[in-house]
Design a protein around this motif. Structure first.
Motif, PDB file in Angstrom:
ATOM      1  N   PHE A  92       0.840  -1.204   0.000  1.00 36.11           N
ATOM      2  CA  PHE A  92       0.000   0.000   0.000  1.00 36.11           C
ATOM      3  C   PHE A  92       0.873   1.252   0.000  1.00 36.11           C
ATOM      4  CE2 PHE A  92      -2.520   3.383   1.871  1.00 36.11           C
ATOM      5  CZ  PHE A  92      -3.737   3.232   1.222  1.00 36.11           C
ATOM      6  N   GLU A  93       0.560   2.234  -0.863  1.00 29.95           N
ATOM      7  CA  GLU A  93       1.232   3.524  -0.897  1.00 29.95           C
ATOM      8  C   GLU A  93       0.185   4.614  -0.732  1.00 29.95           C
ATOM      9  OE1 GLU A  93       4.037   4.336  -3.920  1.00 29.95           O
ATOM     10  OE2 GLU A  93       4.805   2.289  -4.002  1.00 29.95           O
ATOM     11  N   PHE A  94       0.320   5.412   0.316  1.00 29.94           N
ATOM     12  CA  PHE A  94      -0.684   6.414   0.640  1.00 29.94           C
ATOM     13  C   PHE A  94      -0.810   7.463  -0.463  1.00 29.94           C
ATOM     14  CE2 PHE A  94      -2.586  10.025   2.801  1.00 29.94           C
ATOM     15  CZ  PHE A  94      -3.563   9.413   3.569  1.00 29.94           C
ATOM     16  N   LYS A  95       0.299   7.740  -1.165  1.00 31.86           N
ATOM     17  CA  LYS A  95       0.241   8.786  -2.190  1.00 31.86           C
ATOM     18  C   LYS A  95      -0.724   8.419  -3.313  1.00 31.86           C
ATOM     19  CE  LYS A  95       4.123   7.073  -4.973  1.00 31.86           C
ATOM     20  NZ  LYS A  95       5.432   7.411  -5.542  1.00 31.86           N
ATOM     21  N   ASN A  96      -0.998   7.111  -3.486  1.00 33.56           N
ATOM     22  CA  ASN A  96      -1.883   6.688  -4.563  1.00 33.56           C
ATOM     23  C   ASN A  96      -3.346   7.043  -4.296  1.00 33.56           C
ATOM     24  OD1 ASN A  96       0.259   5.649  -5.985  1.00 33.56           O
ATOM     25  ND2 ASN A  96       0.048   3.586  -5.150  1.00 33.56           N
ATOM     26  N   ILE A  97      -3.708   7.344  -3.018  1.00 33.77           N
ATOM     27  CA  ILE A  97      -5.096   7.710  -2.746  1.00 33.77           C
ATOM     28  C   ILE A  97      -5.256   9.225  -2.639  1.00 33.77           C
ATOM     29  CG2 ILE A  97      -5.480   5.517  -1.545  1.00 33.77           C
ATOM     30  CD1 ILE A  97      -5.555   7.087   1.074  1.00 33.77           C
ATOM     31  N   ILE A  98      -4.150   9.983  -2.853  1.00 32.79           N
ATOM     32  CA  ILE A  98      -4.240  11.442  -2.947  1.00 32.79           C
ATOM     33  C   ILE A  98      -4.543  11.805  -4.397  1.00 32.79           C
ATOM     34  CG2 ILE A  98      -3.026  13.623  -2.614  1.00 32.79           C
ATOM     35  CD1 ILE A  98      -1.278  12.242  -0.552  1.00 32.79           C
ATOM     36  N   HIS A  99      -5.470  12.704  -4.611  1.00 34.40           N
ATOM     37  CA  HIS A  99      -5.835  13.104  -5.968  1.00 34.40           C
ATOM     38  C   HIS A  99      -4.580  13.563  -6.720  1.00 34.40           C
ATOM     39  CE1 HIS A  99      -7.813  15.119  -9.310  1.00 34.40           C
ATOM     40  NE2 HIS A  99      -8.927  14.471  -8.965  1.00 34.40           N
ATOM     41  N   PRO A 100      -4.355  13.080  -7.963  1.00 29.60           N
ATOM     42  CA  PRO A 100      -3.114  13.409  -8.695  1.00 29.60           C
ATOM     43  C   PRO A 100      -2.852  14.902  -8.786  1.00 29.60           C
ATOM     44  CG  PRO A 100      -4.339  11.688  -9.846  1.00 29.60           C
ATOM     45  CD  PRO A 100      -5.228  12.163  -8.725  1.00 29.60           C
ATOM     46  N   ASP A 101      -3.916  15.733  -8.900  1.00 28.64           N
ATOM     47  CA  ASP A 101      -3.710  17.178  -9.040  1.00 28.64           C
ATOM     48  C   ASP A 101      -3.258  17.836  -7.739  1.00 28.64           C
ATOM     49  OD1 ASP A 101      -4.454  16.906 -11.649  1.00 28.64           O
ATOM     50  OD2 ASP A 101      -6.540  17.535 -11.328  1.00 28.64           O
ATOM     51  N   ASP A 102      -3.395  17.112  -6.598  1.00 27.82           N
ATOM     52  CA  ASP A 102      -3.045  17.690  -5.296  1.00 27.82           C
ATOM     53  C   ASP A 102      -1.735  17.169  -4.728  1.00 27.82           C
ATOM     54  OD1 ASP A 102      -5.431  18.988  -5.535  1.00 27.82           O
ATOM     55  OD2 ASP A 102      -6.523  17.703  -4.136  1.00 27.82           O
ATOM     56  N   ARG A 103      -1.175  16.093  -5.335  1.00 26.21           N
ATOM     57  CA  ARG A 103      -0.005  15.444  -4.717  1.00 26.21           C
ATOM     58  C   ARG A 103       1.191  16.390  -4.633  1.00 26.21           C
ATOM     59  NH1 ARG A 103      -0.246   9.909  -8.248  1.00 26.21           N
ATOM     60  NH2 ARG A 103      -2.231   9.127  -7.439  1.00 26.21           N
ATOM     61  N   ASP A 104       1.553  16.987  -5.777  1.00 29.29           N
ATOM     62  CA  ASP A 104       2.764  17.812  -5.789  1.00 29.29           C
ATOM     63  C   ASP A 104       2.611  19.029  -4.883  1.00 29.29           C
ATOM     64  OD1 ASP A 104       3.894  16.043  -7.510  1.00 29.29           O
ATOM     65  OD2 ASP A 104       3.416  17.185  -9.329  1.00 29.29           O
ATOM     66  N   MET A 105       1.410  19.659  -4.910  1.00 31.74           N
ATOM     67  CA  MET A 105       1.181  20.842  -4.080  1.00 31.74           C
ATOM     68  C   MET A 105       1.302  20.484  -2.599  1.00 31.74           C
ATOM     69  SD  MET A 105       0.512  24.071  -4.269  1.00 31.74           S
ATOM     70  CE  MET A 105      -0.236  24.275  -5.884  1.00 31.74           C
ATOM     71  N   LEU A 106       0.706  19.354  -2.213  1.00 32.50           N
ATOM     72  CA  LEU A 106       0.750  18.932  -0.811  1.00 32.50           C
ATOM     73  C   LEU A 106       2.179  18.627  -0.380  1.00 32.50           C
ATOM     74  CD1 LEU A 106      -1.245  18.383   1.530  1.00 32.50           C
ATOM     75  CD2 LEU A 106      -1.200  15.972   0.857  1.00 32.50           C
ATOM     76  N   ALA A 107       2.910  17.890  -1.226  1.00 31.94           N
ATOM     77  CA  ALA A 107       4.305  17.555  -0.899  1.00 31.94           C
ATOM     78  C   ALA A 107       5.166  18.805  -0.859  1.00 31.94           C
ATOM     79  CB  ALA A 107       4.848  16.564  -1.917  1.00 31.94           C
ATOM     80  N   ASN A 108       4.911  19.749  -1.767  1.00 27.66           N
ATOM     81  CA  ASN A 108       5.682  20.992  -1.810  1.00 27.66           C
ATOM     82  C   ASN A 108       5.491  21.798  -0.524  1.00 27.66           C
ATOM     83  OD1 ASN A 108       7.180  23.161  -2.813  1.00 27.66           O
ATOM     84  ND2 ASN A 108       5.369  24.126  -3.647  1.00 27.66           N
ATOM     85  N   GLU A 109       4.234  21.918  -0.085  1.00 22.46           N
ATOM     86  CA  GLU A 109       3.964  22.684   1.135  1.00 22.46           C
ATOM     87  C   GLU A 109       4.547  21.992   2.354  1.00 22.46           C
ATOM     88  OE1 GLU A 109       0.262  24.826   3.496  1.00 22.46           O
ATOM     89  OE2 GLU A 109      -0.146  23.386   1.908  1.00 22.46           O
ATOM     90  N   PHE A 110       4.461  20.645   2.379  1.00 16.68           N
ATOM     91  CA  PHE A 110       5.052  19.926   3.513  1.00 16.68           C
ATOM     92  C   PHE A 110       6.557  20.144   3.577  1.00 16.68           C
ATOM     93  CE2 PHE A 110       7.440  16.265   4.980  1.00 16.68           C
ATOM     94  CZ  PHE A 110       7.002  16.195   6.285  1.00 16.68           C
TER      95      PHE A 110
END
Length: 750
Positions: free
Chosen positions: A519-537
């Motif tokens: 299981f990879e949690f990033k796969n259940i994050i909407h593709p359009d939000d992944r980079d933005m979320l990782a960038n802010e983190f």
């Protein structure tokens, strides 16, 4: 009287073990001494091998240098305007019996001159093949070894002259054989030579040379044998085993192999080995003799006494066994045993009575123990810990019945059988009226006199039951909470260590599914939000690592999660950094709550929510400004047009530019010239498309020095539009750059 196998008894092991230990220590000492002596002799052999190898390398190298100098000297004479060609070559051949003939070959490979016409037909075809056509001038050229009809090893050495012609000489190497033979007589080490392919070119056995044998036919050597600097063994265990050493001769294309027969080494040290074996055999003989003496004279009589004591313990008449023949000391010992046995019976009876009641356990033990009469339930004995727990004195607690301590209805108690005993929980009264929850393990025993007692072990479970109930309540609360959490190991959206109990209700996945390796949690994050979320983190993570800021709880922009049934939910995200030492992040906890639920709970109007969003954007920018002010990395703010808007002190220290020099200048101020235009074009495309970029890049300081850095660029948005960029970098250890980096190299850094 005594057992025939003395080694089965502890006494035999104690005495004989020491004897065997002495023998073993002696044997080990002799073996070590022999090994040390052989090692010293072996080191001497190694020194001889190294010396022989070094002598032959020097000898061959000197001969090669002499030949090279001879060719260069002859070339000078040939270039003279009035040289006598034949006289020069005849003089060279007569004064050195190693030179068989000289050749001058034109650029077409034709022999223009040969000092010995008999050899023209033999070597015409060789020169017509132009073996050295592409070789540079002034380089000494050498052919592979060959043999003429007399089986003398020969080789051509040549030099390309300035006029394009080849000056060559045919050399016989008989002198090398003679030197090898003299070396063997002087040092006792066999030596031979091999070429770069491993073929034997010089050997005292001419058959190995004529049959074109290689080093691999003689020894089982590895592929990198020319790079080894160690003496090794070949064919160890066989009759023709040898100690050998191989070393190459630089720029000659040859290597010298020096070897020493193992059987010769053994013969030379045979006397030393025989002496060591003789001492070892003598030690074994004396050990055997002394062991036999100890068994018969010490161990067997002592074991007989042990047998006497054993029969006394069984209650048998021991006077019949109290005689040991001629050993007077043992008769005295037996009399003492008989006397002691008479007093032992009375002491044994008292001890058994005391042990029956477990007095020592009740007085000093840490357990709450009760002995009760199995029929009436009356407390017969209570441990000191039991008196302390209930608050009664020993006399007071013995006056009570176990049922008198119960504060619960007996019909409510649930009894569980465990073997012959039973376990149940109940409430007991203490001396002050306090009620305590206890778990009791009870088992009945029948004493030798027919009396039946109950043995009870009591455990206080008051606190553990309270904690259990609280845990159950908390679990029920968590199961119905709209907030669910995920714990990652040391980074965001990495390996998951745990999740909250309500994860299945929130996302539709079971805990076992989320905690599995697949299981990879990033796969259940909407593709359009992944980079933005990782960038802010990443920005929050860098802020936490800044020396002056340690804000453990942070909020991130809301994101969309995809449930197992593919339903998309919008969640507000909060993170918490867990650090044991205050410096390194050990875990990251992510808290998620549906945005609609959060809005309903706060009961905010549309205008208030918009204001909160604006505040959040401002907080996001404030986060960046805090990172800019406190980060230990170099940080710069870059506008959409690529111009520096601001820079921190670390940026100035690394780049060498002051703030005044950098602000207002384009970001290519640091361009090093190592990367091509495709590299930068790809970097900016990714930054504008994905919102961030990270990779290694070469930049240039104000002083002109080029350095390597780890660069991260994040896009700061105003609403949905990019506003400016924040670039952070730190210097990396220097690595020599490639001649030209291209776009594929930049893609590898993503």
């Amino acid at each position: 009287m005594a057992s025939s196998s003395a080694s089965k008894f502890p006494l035999a092991r104690a005495v004989l073990g020491r004897i065997y230990a002495v023998f073993l220590a002696t044997a080990v000492f002799l073996i070590c001494a022999a090994s040390f002596g052989l090692n010293l002799k072996f080191e001497g052999v190694k020194e001889d091998i190294y010396a022989a190898n070094s002598n032959f390398k020097t000898f061959i190298k000197e001969r090669a240098v002499n030949i090279d100098n001879e060719l260069k000297l002859i070339e000078r004479y040939i270039e003279a305007p009035d040289f006598d060609q034949k006289a020069i070559f005849d003089f060279a051949v007569k004064n050195n019996n190693e030179y068989m003939a000289f050749f001058i070959v034109n650029e077409r490979g034709e022999i223009e001159f040969i000092s010995d016409e008999k050899l023209r037909d033999t070597y015409s075809e060789f020169f017509l093949s132009k073996p050295w056509e592409n070789e540079p001038e002034d380089k000494i050229l050498r052919s592979e070894f060959m043999f003429d009809k007399s089986d003398v090893p020969t080789r051509l050495a040549a030099k390309k002259m300035k006029n394009g012609k080849i000056l060559a000489t045919l050399i016989r190497f008989t002198a090398i054989y003679e030197e090898f033979a003299r070396g063997y007589e002087r040092i006792g080490v066999n030596s031979f030579a091999i070429d770069k392919s491993g073929r034997i070119v010089f050997h005292q056995d001419p058959e190995l040379v004529l049959e074109r044998k290689t080093i691999f036919d003689l020894y089982d050597v590895s592929a990198d044998y020319l790079n080894s600097d160690e003496v090794k063994f070949a064919n160890l265990g066989s009759l023709n085993s040898e100690i050998y050493y191989i070393q190459s001769i630089p720029r000659i294309g040859l290597a010298v192999v020096s070897s020493y027969p193992v059987d010769k080494f053994i013969k030379e040290n045979l006397l030393f080995l025989l002496i060591c074996v003789a001492f070892l055999a003598a030690g074994g003989f004396f050990t055997f003799s002394y062991t036999k003496f100890v068994k018969n004279s010490v161990i067997k009589p002592v074991l007989s006494i042990k047998n006497l004591v054993a029969k006394a313990g069984d209650g048998e008449e021991i006077k019949a066994y109290a005689k040991f023949g001629s050993v007077e000391e043992f008769d005295q010992i037996s009399d003492e045993i008989v006397k002691f046995y008479g007093d032992f019976g009375e002491k044994k009876a008292k001890f058994e009575e005391y042990s029956r009641k477990f007095g020592f356990l009740f007085e000093k033990g840490p357990f709450i123990l009760l002995l009760i009469d199995a029929k009436s339930g009356r407390i017969v004995e209570a441990s000191a810990r039991a008196c302390e727990f209930y608050g009664f004195s020993e006399e007071a607690i013995k006056s009570k019945n176990l049922a008198e301590l119960n504060a619960s209805n007996l019909t409510d108690m649930k009894t569980q059988q465990e073997g012959e005993g039973e376990i149940y929980e109940t409430n007991h009264f203490a001396a002050g009226g306090e009620i305590r929850q206890v778990r009791i393990y009870k088992q009945n025993y029948e004493l030798p006199g027919g009396e039946k007692i109950g043995f009870c072990v009591v455990k206080d479970v008051t606190k553990s039951n309270i904690l259990k109930k609280n845990a159950q309540k908390q679990s029920e609360i968590d199961a119905h909470s709209p907030l669910f959490s995920v714990v990652w190991k040391d980074r965001f959206i990495g390996d998951i260590s745990s999740v909250s109990d309500n994860i299945e209700r929130a996302l539709g996945y079971k805990k076992s599914e989320i905690l599995s390796n697949e299981f990879e949690f990033k796969n259940i994050i909407h593709p359009d939000d992944r980079d933005m979320l990782a960038n802010e983190f990443n920005i929050k993570f860098s802020l936490f690592n800044a020396a002056s800021l340690k804000k453990e709880n942070e909020s991130l922009q809301s994101c969309r999660l995809i449930r197992k049934n593919l339903e998309v939910i919008n969640c507000s995200v909060f993170i918490k950094f867990i650090s044991k030492d205050g410096r390194i992040v050990d875990e990251v906890i992510g808290y998620f709550i549906e945005s609609k639920l959060a809005a309903n709970l706060t009961a905010k109007t549309g205008m208030e929510i918009a204001r909160l969003n604006d505040d959040k954007e401002g907080a996001y920018k404030n986060t960046i400004l805090s990172l800019f002010a406190n980060a230990q990395e170099a940080v710069a703010v870059v506008g959409l047009d690529g111009v520096f808007l601001d820079a921190n002190e670390t940026f100035c220290k690394i780049s060498g530019y002051s703030k005044e020099e950098a602000i207002g200048k384009p970001s290519n101020l640091l361009k090093s010239g190592v990367h091509d235009d495709n590299f930068y074009e790809h970097m900016w495309k990714r930054l504008l498309k994905k919102g961030f970029y990270s990779g290694e890049i070469y930049n240039k300081r104000k002083s002109g020095e080029i350095y390597l850095e780890q660069l991260s660029i994040a896009t700061v948005y105003s609403g949905s539009k990019p506003s400016y960029f924040v670039a952070a970098f730190h210097e990396l250890p220097w690595v020599e750059p490639e001649i030209k980096q291209n776009e594929s190299k930049a893609k590898e850094q993503e």
